[in-house]
Design a protein around this motif. Sequence first.
Motif, PDB file in Angstrom:
ATOM      1  N   GLY A 252      69.797   5.076  13.215  1.00 33.25           N
ATOM      2  CA  GLY A 252      68.426   5.434  13.557  1.00 33.25           C
ATOM      3  C   GLY A 252      67.823   4.659  14.714  1.00 33.25           C
ATOM      4  N   PRO A 253      67.808   3.319  14.671  1.00 29.80           N
ATOM      5  CA  PRO A 253      67.206   2.561  15.769  1.00 29.80           C
ATOM      6  C   PRO A 253      67.875   2.823  17.117  1.00 29.80           C
ATOM      7  CG  PRO A 253      67.515   1.165  13.846  1.00 29.80           C
ATOM      8  CD  PRO A 253      68.229   2.444  13.554  1.00 29.80           C
ATOM      9  N   HIS A 254      69.185   3.051  17.107  1.00 32.00           N
ATOM     10  CA  HIS A 254      69.901   3.289  18.357  1.00 32.00           C
ATOM     11  C   HIS A 254      69.584   4.682  18.907  1.00 32.00           C
ATOM     12  CE1 HIS A 254      72.196  -0.402  17.731  1.00 32.00           C
ATOM     13  NE2 HIS A 254      72.271  -0.030  16.463  1.00 32.00           N
ATOM     14  N   LEU A 255      69.399   5.660  18.016  1.00 38.88           N
ATOM     15  CA  LEU A 255      69.004   6.995  18.466  1.00 38.88           C
ATOM     16  C   LEU A 255      67.591   6.966  19.035  1.00 38.88           C
ATOM     17  CD1 LEU A 255      70.421   9.146  15.529  1.00 38.88           C
ATOM     18  CD2 LEU A 255      71.274   9.081  17.883  1.00 38.88           C
ATOM     19  N   ILE A 256      66.714   6.215  18.406  1.00 36.25           N
ATOM     20  CA  ILE A 256      65.342   6.088  18.912  1.00 36.25           C
ATOM     21  C   ILE A 256      65.347   5.463  20.298  1.00 36.25           C
ATOM     22  CG2 ILE A 256      63.147   4.906  18.545  1.00 36.25           C
ATOM     23  CD1 ILE A 256      63.756   5.197  15.481  1.00 36.25           C
ATOM     24  N   GLU A 257      66.120   4.388  20.451  1.00 41.48           N
ATOM     25  CA  GLU A 257      66.208   3.739  21.759  1.00 41.48           C
ATOM     26  C   GLU A 257      66.782   4.694  22.807  1.00 41.48           C
ATOM     27  OE1 GLU A 257      68.257  -0.202  23.866  1.00 41.48           O
ATOM     28  OE2 GLU A 257      68.558   0.213  21.735  1.00 41.48           O
TER      29      GLU A 257
END
Length: 301
Positions: A252-257
């Motif tokens: 999730g955090p990497h997709l958001i970034e």
Amino acid sequence: MTRTLTVGLDGSPESLAAADWAAREALLRDLPLRLVNASEWQAPVYVPAGGLGMPVPPRDVQLAAAQRLLDEARTRLADRYPGLRIDAEDIPGLPVQALLRAAEDAELLVLGSRGLSRVTGFLLGSVSLAVLAGSERPVVLVRSREPGEEERAGARPAGTVVRDVVLGLDLDKPDDAVIDFAFDAAARRGARLRVVHGWTVPPYYYGGDLMPELDDDMNGRVRRELAEVLQPWQEKFPAVEVITQTTVGGAGPHLIEASHDAALVVVGRRIRRSAVGTHIGPVTQALLHHATSPVAVVPHD
């Protein structure tokens, strides 16, 4: 029957931004664009504390407002995108049910979702969430543009950098529909495909500092498995350059970034035909609330 690319309008800036995105996507896919509005208003189910609520307008007033909205949007898009086939229709029923019916005949359903800023991303409304959770066709959520972004709405100027399409891929249950959607989107844009996968450390493993050779071995196995899953698709779409990113923990955090510089982020959603609750998964939920690019959610069995 020829499918359409359908966009739901409600008159908000977010839905108008979604209509612009949908128009460009319809041209990429050589599909007609269908503008729909569910004009039926739902009476409030509670009385405000002050005792005075907003009355529901008469049906003829609702219909007139819907027709005006559709006519104005159709005229604006026809001026901006000559040659685009555009149909506009007021569809019966309350918004969620009406949009779900409209999605059944659509290649893609596009909805607006309010973006508070480039940092906070989407504010997902109840209609968008319910449609997203209930649709068995792909749904794209598009946030409203901020000042200075309007110039991106038209044709891409020569020399403009083509942004990546990003795919969040679950290796436990990789689905062909999700992968195909992402590769196809990248191919149509002449863009790279960036594949992001998060993997979980086994419970018996307590850290790379203790067993670095195990960490390297596991990471190597994940990368090999990812390459095996992607190989048939790279053969089907040889012009698409693929880069992969594997990370320990949730994706999730990497997709958001990645969404900050992406043309589109693609994720899957498992279809659960339940009458209760909304089922879009924690990674997709987080992405929808914080992404700044359009997000495509592709349902699959």
